[in-house]
Design an enzyme around this catalytic site. Structure first.
Site, mmCIF file in Angstrom:
data_model
loop_
_atom_site.group_PDB
_atom_site.id
_atom_site.type_symbol
_atom_site.label_atom_id
_atom_site.label_comp_id
_atom_site.label_asym_id
_atom_site.label_seq_id
_atom_site.Cartn_x
_atom_site.Cartn_y
_atom_site.Cartn_z
ATOM 1 N N LYS A 192 31.673 77.095 67.568
ATOM 2 C CA LYS A 192 30.717 76.005 67.351
ATOM 3 C C LYS A 192 30.996 74.872 68.345
ATOM 4 O O LYS A 192 30.097 74.385 69.001
ATOM 5 C CB LYS A 192 30.834 75.523 65.896
ATOM 6 C CG LYS A 192 29.963 74.334 65.571
ATOM 7 C CD LYS A 192 30.041 73.986 64.094
ATOM 8 C CE LYS A 192 29.401 72.618 63.850
ATOM 9 N NZ LYS A 192 29.393 72.225 62.446
ATOM 10 N N GLU A 198 42.518 78.533 70.233
ATOM 11 C CA GLU A 198 42.701 79.976 70.064
ATOM 12 C C GLU A 198 41.579 80.738 70.770
ATOM 13 O O GLU A 198 41.811 81.704 71.510
ATOM 14 C CB GLU A 198 42.679 80.356 68.574
ATOM 15 C CG GLU A 198 43.861 79.870 67.762
ATOM 16 C CD GLU A 198 43.599 78.520 67.114
ATOM 17 O OE1 GLU A 198 42.791 77.730 67.664
ATOM 18 O OE2 GLU A 198 44.224 78.246 66.067
ATOM 19 N N GLY A 250 30.812 75.518 60.245
ATOM 20 C CA GLY A 250 31.393 76.767 60.752
ATOM 21 C C GLY A 250 31.456 77.850 59.692
ATOM 22 O O GLY A 250 31.075 79.003 59.920
ATOM 23 N N ARG A 251 31.911 77.501 58.492
ATOM 24 C CA ARG A 251 32.090 78.517 57.443
ATOM 25 C C ARG A 251 30.771 78.915 56.775
ATOM 26 O O ARG A 251 30.757 79.759 55.884
ATOM 27 C CB ARG A 251 33.098 78.023 56.403
ATOM 28 C CG ARG A 251 32.785 76.665 55.792
ATOM 29 C CD ARG A 251 33.995 76.114 55.052
ATOM 30 N NE ARG A 251 33.804 74.753 54.557
ATOM 31 C CZ ARG A 251 34.038 73.648 55.252
ATOM 32 N NH1 ARG A 251 34.455 73.730 56.508
ATOM 33 N NH2 ARG A 251 33.866 72.448 54.710
ATOM 34 N N GLU A 336 38.403 75.695 52.268
ATOM 35 C CA GLU A 336 38.139 74.673 53.286
ATOM 36 C C GLU A 336 37.077 73.697 52.764
ATOM 37 O O GLU A 336 37.088 72.520 53.102
ATOM 38 C CB GLU A 336 37.681 75.321 54.606
ATOM 39 C CG GLU A 336 37.806 74.399 55.813
ATOM 40 C CD GLU A 336 37.667 75.125 57.149
ATOM 41 O OE1 GLU A 336 38.701 75.451 57.752
ATOM 42 O OE2 GLU A 336 36.539 75.353 57.595
ATOM 43 N N HIS A 367 47.548 98.736 42.238
ATOM 44 C CA HIS A 367 48.870 99.325 42.478
ATOM 45 C C HIS A 367 49.774 98.364 43.225
ATOM 46 O O HIS A 367 50.776 98.776 43.809
ATOM 47 C CB HIS A 367 48.696 100.646 43.228
ATOM 48 C CG HIS A 367 47.835 101.606 42.472
ATOM 49 N ND1 HIS A 367 48.319 102.418 41.468
ATOM 50 C CD2 HIS A 367 46.490 101.815 42.490
ATOM 51 C CE1 HIS A 367 47.331 103.108 40.941
ATOM 52 N NE2 HIS A 367 46.206 102.757 41.545
ATOM 53 N N LYS A 495 46.193 70.839 64.213
ATOM 54 C CA LYS A 495 45.700 71.075 65.579
ATOM 55 C C LYS A 495 46.309 70.056 66.539
ATOM 56 O O LYS A 495 46.764 70.400 67.627
ATOM 57 C CB LYS A 495 44.174 70.931 65.626
ATOM 58 C CG LYS A 495 43.392 72.083 65.066
ATOM 59 C CD LYS A 495 41.916 71.864 65.357
ATOM 60 C CE LYS A 495 41.032 72.834 64.620
ATOM 61 N NZ LYS A 495 39.618 72.542 64.754
HETATM 62 O O1 F6P Z 1 39.931 75.657 61.296
HETATM 63 C C1 F6P Z 1 39.049 74.604 61.454
HETATM 64 C C2 F6P Z 1 37.764 75.025 62.041
HETATM 65 O O2 F6P Z 1 37.189 73.857 62.492
HETATM 66 C C3 F6P Z 1 36.853 75.756 61.063
HETATM 67 O O3 F6P Z 1 36.198 74.892 60.216
HETATM 68 C C4 F6P Z 1 35.965 76.490 61.999
HETATM 69 O O4 F6P Z 1 35.249 77.489 61.352
HETATM 70 C C5 F6P Z 1 36.975 76.988 62.998
HETATM 71 O O5 F6P Z 1 37.894 75.921 63.135
HETATM 72 C C6 F6P Z 1 36.422 77.400 64.333
HETATM 73 O O6 F6P Z 1 35.790 76.359 64.995
HETATM 74 P P1 F6P Z 1 34.858 76.627 66.242
HETATM 75 O O7 F6P Z 1 33.739 77.494 65.799
HETATM 76 O O8 F6P Z 1 34.398 75.267 66.683
HETATM 77 O O9 F6P Z 1 35.674 77.302 67.303
#
Ligand code: F6P
Length: 529
Positions: A192, A198, A250-251, A336, A367, A495
């Site tokens: 987003k 990452e 995002g979620r 979240e 199990h 972060k």
């Molecule tokens: O972990 C925090 C967060 O901001 C989530 O809310 C989001 O889904 C994720 O990181 C990924 O963010 P982006 O889509 O901006 O890479």
């Protein structure tokens, strides 16, 4: 009566045994909701009709907030944003800042459909020919939704194979890339913000990997993002960038561009069915009376178990192997969203907000951790789900066992086993004190709450409905708790500190870090040399 006073009143009341409640002939009718392909049963809980009425009264603020969300009001007050994931699957005008957002939503969806069709029919090719594999690089909401849904809808796959890389651990990329041919792979960078470390680290590694084989590596990249300036700087052609607005959290984003990998796997027609299932749940949530409203009832039993009964966690237990990523998806969606400790006004919450959510598919969990659910000291409300039919007609005997196990678990949790029953079971093998001792280990308290959601089979529309059901459940709980379910400031500090720690892993000065962090870093650096 305010929410927390109502909770205190309910807490103070003695709780009936579930089996006694079930002896009431009309309980199962009152404690269930049906809508479309779903039946939700919450009769195996200690929630009484009176307590449910009290909770329904406490939910009187929900319709107003719900209508504000669907109308595009800026209900995410800490980020000053509308909350409009419902518009991504909607078909009615929604005006934000004086403009109907729906033409833009439909135009993007149309571009996604065209691109997906081109990839699937071979019009869009890689340097080595037709695209055989798609890698979605994203994390959190840019990974969990499509990864969960692609697995859930495996029987509907007729497109390229889809893979998901999320972790900054190079193992995630490496283990995926080694199975792929770069010349026939499409890489989708899903972010987003297009700033997530990452995702950008993995995307850069993927671009280098592609460049080793392919002349124009970013020609086999697409991007899903609100930040089109950044996708351009990365080198991705705007024709393969699918944008969305900041009013999609995002979620909550699987319904739009973030769902592109799902659309590639199952095709635009099935993706439309996925949206339709969610839209029908939206319409139900918007229009059904609260007492018959599936998301509202799911939320109220959630509040009953966490805020009233004080149970700290809840387990999501799909008896559906292809829903094995659903618990992880719901962990982000619920924790979240509702893992908060201040009210909308910024005051401390008088009680707990969202519970810990966890789970695994059945029967595997039986199990592993069900032992604690049956005999541990702390009750875990269980949310079971199961389809009437599997997707493998030739293996229906498996599916019958799956259903039997699902129902058997909720029955065992309800009934338990008394000391007398336990003793009778082993009376031929033990006697005297040893019989009593052995029997004690075989006693199940019972009276453990569970709910069960059933549906005919796991199809795209049913999956859409399940996800929308849980989204709205989170919303209802958030409104009743008076918290903001749509921000996530809690992830920011980690972060920031990861950014400051980066140079220290290269040997920088760590003297301003706490003693524990210094000691751990020191040893790790020593082992790295
Ligand atoms: O972990 C925090 C967060 O901001 C989530 O809310 C989001 O889904 C994720 O990181 C990924 O963010 P982006 O889509 O901006 O890479």
């Amino acid at each position: 009566m305010d929410f927390w006073t109502g909770i205190e009143t309910l807490r103070a009341q003695p709780k009936a045994r579930i089996s006694d409640l079930l002896a009431n002939y009309n309980r199962t009718a009152r404690m269930k909701a049906e809508f479309g392909p779903f039946m939700f049963d919450m009769s195996k809980t200690a929630l009484t009709a009176e307590a449910l009425d009290a909770l329904l009264n406490m939910a009187s603020g929900v319709p107003g907030r719900r209508d504000a969300m669907f109308a595009g009001d800026r209900i995410n007050a800490t980020e000053d944003r509308a909350v409009l994931h419902t518009a991504l699957r909607g078909n009615r005008p929604v005006v934000v800042d004086g403009q109907d957002v729906m033409p833009g939503v439909h135009a993007t969806l149309e571009r996604m459909r065209d691109f997906a069709a081109d990839v699937r029919d071979g019009t869009f090719q890689g340097q080595g020919g037709r695209i055989t594999d798609v890698v979605n690089i994203g994390i959190g909401g840019s990974d969990l939704g499509p990864a969960m849904a692609v697995l859930a809808l495996a029987p509907f796959h007729d497109g390229p194979r889809c893979h998901f890389v999320s972790n900054v651990d190079g193992a995630d990329w490496e283990d995926t890339a080694k199975t792929l041919d770069p010349a026939t792979t499409l890489v989708i960078v899903a972010s987003k913000t297009f700033t997530t470390i990452e995702t950008l680290t993995n995307a850069n590694t993927a671009r280098d990997w592609m460049a080793d084989t392919v002349d124009d590596p970013t020609a086999q990249f697409a991007a899903l993002s609100t930040a089109q300036d950044k996708t351009g700087a990365f080198g991705i052609d705007p024709s393969r960038v699918f944008g969305f607005e900041d009013w999609v959290g995002g979620r909550y984003s699987v319904w739009g561009p973030i769902g592109l990998s799902l659309m590639l796997a199952i095709g635009p027609g099935n993706f439309d069915a996925f949206l339709k299932g969610a839209r029908e749940m939206d319409d139900h949530f918007r229009t059904a009376p609260l007492a018959e409203n599936l998301p509202v009832l799911l939320a109220l039993q959630g509040i009953w178990h966490h805020q009233v009964c004080g149970y700290p966690t809840r387990a999501v237990l799909p008896y559906d192997n292809r829903l094995s990523r659903l618990p992880a998806y719901l962990q982000q969606l619920e924790m979240e969203s509702n893992g908060k400790s201040v009210t909308m006004a910024g005051d401390p919450l008088p009680g707990p907000a969202g519970p810990v959510v966890w789970g695994e598919p059945g029967t595997n969990g039986q199990h592993a951790f069900y032992q604690l659910i049956h005999q541990g000291k702390t009750p875990v409300p269980c949310e079971f789900m199961v389809a009437a039919m599997g997707a493998e007609p030739g293996l229906d005997h498996h599916h019958k066992l799956l259903i039997a196990n699902c129902l058997a678990q909720s029955e065992a949790l309800l009934k338990g086993r008394s000391h007398a029953e336990a003793r009778a079971l082993i009376a031929d093998r033990f006697s005297g004190d040893e019989l009593e001792r052995q029997a004690a280990h075989r006693v199940f308290e019972g009276n453990r709450p569970s709910t069960t959601l059933i549906y005919p089979r796991l199809t795209p529309d049913v999956l859409g409905g399940i996800i929308a059901l849980y989204e709205h459940r989170v919303f209802v709980e958030g409104v009743m708790l008076d918290i903001n379910s749509f921000d996530q400031w809690g992830v920011e500090l980690g972060k920031e500190l990861a950014t400051s720690l980066g140079p220290l892993v290269d040997g920088g000065d760590a003297s301003d870090k706490d003693a524990s962090t210094q000691a751990l870093l020191g040893q790790l650096l020593a082992w790295r040399t």
